[in-house]
Design a protein around this motif. Structure first.
Motif: not given
Length: 874
Positions: A332-336, A414-417, A466-470
């Motif tokens: 799955a795509i990385r959950r953020g 991913n859209v956000y990034k 990102t604010t999520f740390g990625d």
């Protein structure tokens, strides 16, 4: 791209796009046509484009061939697609409120619906890069929606390939959040393509690591008949093998449409295959059709592995399908997490003034779908929604909709990034200092005269967290630092289902690829509650090697035991390795052990027996010698040269003792000494017998008239001298043999592969033959002389006993030669020892047995009178 668009239509679109994009490089251009697309827009200093899947079905209009074909009608509203589009709108709104990022620039957006169709998505891309106004002038501010500087999208690999192929010609950046085809990493074909989702190559590698982790070496692969599936299959076939975890049991292509016959055949292959693990690279619609046939044929007991395209699809996570899909492991795509997104979504309001020129607003579509109302007047060509008119005053907070569920944001993240990547690239570009820029003559790009390829330059160098740390950055192929979540479909006892994260796989700059799995959390849909076994052939244990079955995949093999002398000490060994020279394979063929050593040992029964006989013979010789010494004055001892008798007993004792040199592990000194001692001892013995025989003949001749002179040649000195000379000849032979080609110890592996036979190599066969020949010559000569003297009228004639002893001696050694040659290893030594002992006992018994009998048991006959009387009587 079956079912999307024919080549003629693509060529028409390409020619249109070429003329449209040229507006970016000329002062003005004329729009060739306008598209009625579903979308949502917001003005700004810089416009970013987006292509999303808002509807997932389309109906083609009737073709009249008398007018221009109309766009297909889109229907089947997709809440998830809207949430992804709103995520882009939220990211842009958040950036505009951020005083540290693009502080003097306002971002806007133009987002379009592609209806999951290439022909619609392609038109959306054309509308984004050219605008929708009849005439666009570059030198002046554009009227209406301006051309975009970058596009976020598309949702599918096939759409992204087609669109990015054209956009790449003009270096218009495109950042996809969902296209994973590894082919898009080709920088030559797609120079302006970027993505915030890992490529299929990494996804395939992640699946291979899972296969290896659970020991699944036999798996089935189902792929969709598009670029997404085909390139995934290529990655599997190039990367997957026995060394990496296994091979594929079958590779089946899922049909695009609902081809029931083809689906039936595919499921039938799955049902008959021995592979328990099935990997599926396909989209949601393919899996829905496939599962209908799986349920119809009731194919259970499979471990499914889902690609990211359907790993999180809710429509498949139903209690009805859990007996079949429960326990599925998915990539799955990385959950953020996107703080504030839910509040932003709750602010969605309809556009009551939205016209029909650009199609129906996607926000209005959501409103109609959620509240079952309609906007008036209904757009021409659209199916009218049931219910009352939408007022825009409906309370959206009270609506239970998947749109507001932000607990598992995957594509949205991913859209956000992607939006932030474009924003950071634009911010870096605008911070360029004049005269220190990266372009020709150290120039910088300007917002009013900016060209897309300049933004591509900065996009390649973007790096932020990102604010999520990625961390977000792009490599030389436009791919982001890859990371995937591994999820598991759990079937709860109450019948409900849930998807839980059980691990992750990522690639870091320092540690490479890492797989992390929490096996205790994984739900296995099997009675054992354990991972299934999915192998074509069971692993070959140590001691065997893998032998591929002819005509079958590499992971189907037989386990062939290693041959003697070879081992394999690992599981699934491809080859068996030979043991070192002094080692041999164990019975299990899994390790080498020292070879057994074989020689005539003092500790084995045969060696003990021969040693005992040798010592017994020596002891008898000592006893006889003691008897003779004790009775040395008796007539029978003195009758026939007692000195030679004593010397003969000593030589026989040496013959018995020399046999001990043939027992025990051969050493250099024992090899050199054994034959020399044997040869000299027996020559000494036979020489004494020969001289005794000659003395008997001389005495007989002396008893005749005129024969007294013959005795002078056989006095005591002459007897000792003759024995010495004859023995010295043998000593010379032995010396020459030892000097020229000395016997040496040798480890012989010719007799037994698993044994080392220690033996003495004679060195010179000629020397050994001469040694034996000389003994034989003396023995034959003694035998002949004794035979001639056997009937001589002596009071105690030993000639008969000498003849008998020599016959025994010669018989033993004649039999020895073939027995010695045909006996291997230690048995050759045993044969030689036996010959030595047999001949020695023959001489001892034949020559000294009668004398000892008279001395010990018939002492009345051991007198001169008895001996003389016997002669008179005779």
């Amino acid at each position: 791209m079956r079912g999307f668009v024919d080549n003629n239509l693509l060529l028409l679109m390409f020619s249109y796009l070429s003329s449209a994009v040229s507006s970016l490089y000329s002062s003005s251009c004329q729009l060739q046509g306008r598209f009625n697309l579903n979308g949502m827009h917001k003005t700004g200093d810089v416009i970013l484009g987006g292509i999303f899947q808002i509807n997932f079905f389309s109906a083609d209009p009737d073709l009249t061939f008398t007018s221009e074909p109309q766009l297909p009608t889109c229907y089947g509203f997709d809440i998830i697609g809207l949430r992804q589009a709103q995520s882009m709108a939220f990211a842009i709104d958040e950036i505009n409120r951020n005083s540290n990022l693009l502080p003097n620039v306002t971002l806007g957006y133009s987002l379009y619906d592609n209806c999951i169709q290439l022909r619609i998505g392609f038109r959306a891309a054309l509308a984004l890069v050219s605008g929708q106004e009849e005439e666009v002038t570059v030198e002046e501010n554009c009227v209406g929606t301006p051309p975009v500087l970058g596009i976020v999208g598309d949702t599918t690999s096939s759409n992204s390939i087609a669109i990015s192929t054209v956009l790449g010609l003009y270096r218009v950046p495109m950042v996809s959040y969902f296209a994973t085809c590894s082919c898009l990493s080709d920088r030559q074909k797609f120079p302006s393509f970027f993505r915030t989702i890992p490529s299929d190559a990494f996804q395939v590698n992640a699946m291979i690591q899972i296969l290896k982790h659970f020991g699944w070496t036999w798996a089935g692969l189902l792929i969709s008949d598009d670029d997404y599936g085909v390139h995934a299959a290529r990655s599997f076939h190039s990367d997957l093998g026995p060394a990496d975890g296994g091979c594929l049991a079958y590779t089946e292509i899922l049909p695009w449409g609902d081809d029931s016959a083809e689906l039936k055949r595919i499921v039938d292959v799955m049902r008959k295959s021995t592979a328990r693990v099935v990997i599926v690279f396909a989209h949601k619609t393919h899996m829905i059709n496939l599962m209908k046939e799986v349920v119809r044929q009731n194919v259970t007991g499979l471990q499914w592995m889902a690609s990211e395209a359907w790993a999180s699809v809710d429509v498949l996570q139903t209690p009805h399908l859990m007996p079949y899909l429960g326990g599925t492991l998915g990539i799955a795509i990385r959950r953020g997490e996107i703080p504030g997104l839910r509040d932003f979504l709750l602010q969605i309001r309809p556009d009551l003034h939205h016209g029909n020129a650009d199609g129906k607003s996607v926000v209005n579509q959501f409103w109609e779908h959620t509240f079952q109302c309609r906007f008036a007047p209904p757009p021409a060509g659209w199916v009218e929604a049931e219910g009352e008119l939408c007022t825009g005053q409906e309370v959206i907070e009270n609506v239970e909709s998947e749109l507001f569920d932000v607990s598992y944001l995957r594509p949205e993240y991913n859209v956000y990034k992607a939006v932030y990547a474009l924003a950071y690239a634009l911010d870096d570009m605008l911070q360029c200092e004049p005269g220190r820029g990266p372009f020709s003559n150290n120039t910088c790009a300007h917002l009013q005269r900016m060209e897309p390829w300049q933004l591509v330059y900065y996009l390649e160098k973007v790096n932020f967290t990102t604010t999520f740390g990625d961390q977000v950055s792009f490599d030389e192929n436009g791919d982001a630092l890859p990371i995937y979540d591994i999820i598991n479909w759990v079937w709860l006892p109450d019948g409900r289902t849930k998807v839980q994260r059980v691990g992750e796989v990522k690639r870091s700059a320092f540690k490479g690829e890492e797989l992390t799995l929490d096996e205790d959390k994984i739900f296995w849909n099997f009675e054992s509650k354990q991972p299934p076994q999915s192998v074509c052939s069971e692993s070959c244990p140590p001691g065997t090697r893998m032998a591929t079955k002819k005509g079958e995949p590499e992971c189907c093999f037989d386990c062939v035991p290693c041959s003697e002398g070879k081992i394999s000490n690992t599981t699934d060994s491809m080859e068996c390795t030979s043991c070192p020279e002094d080692f041999w394979s164990s019975p299990q063929r899994d390790h080498c052990v020292p070879k057994k050593t074989e020689f005539l040992s003092y500790h084995e029964p045969l060696g003990i027996c021969l040693t005992s006989i040798s010592l017994l013979g020596t002891l008898i010789c000592v006893l006889v010698l003691g008897i003779f010494i004790h009775h040395h004055s008796t007539p029978i001892v003195r009758a026939n040269n007692s000195e030679l008798s004593f010397l003969l007993l000593v030589s026989l004792k040496l013959c018995f003792l020399c046999s001990l040199l043939f027992i025990g592990r051969p050493r250099l000194w024992t090899c050199q000494l054994r034959h020399a001692a044997f040869g000299i001892s027996f020559v000494l013995c036979v020489s004494c017998i020969l001289v005794k025989t000659m003395v008997v003949l001389a005495v007989f001749r002396a008893s005749k008239p005129g024969g007294e002179s013959s005795l002078k040649w056989f006095g005591a000195v002459q007897q000792r001298g003759t024995v010495l000379v004859l023995t010295s000849i043998q000593a010379a032979i032995c010396t020459a043999w030892l000097v020229s080609a000395s016997p040496v110890p040798h480890k012989n592996t010719q007799y037994h592969n698993d044994k080392i036979v220690y033996e003495c190599v004679v060195g010179s066969t000629v020397g050994f033959a001469v040694l034996l020949g000389y003994i034989g010559l003396l023995a034959v000569l003694s035998c002949l002389l004794a035979f001639l003297a056997k009937n001589l009228p002596d009071s105690f004639n030993e000639a008969k006993h000498i003849t008998f002893s020599m016959l025994i001696f010669c018989a033993v050694w004649v039999a020895f030669v073939p027995a010695y040659i045909s006996s291997p290893g230690k048995y050759a030594d045993a044969v030689e020892v036996f010959a030595i002992l047999a001949s020695s006992f023959g001489l001892l018994v034949a020559l000294f047995g009668p004398k000892c009998y008279i001395i010990l048991l018939r002492p009345e006959r051991n007198t001169k009178k008895a001996i003389m009387g016997r002669c008179t009587t005779k």
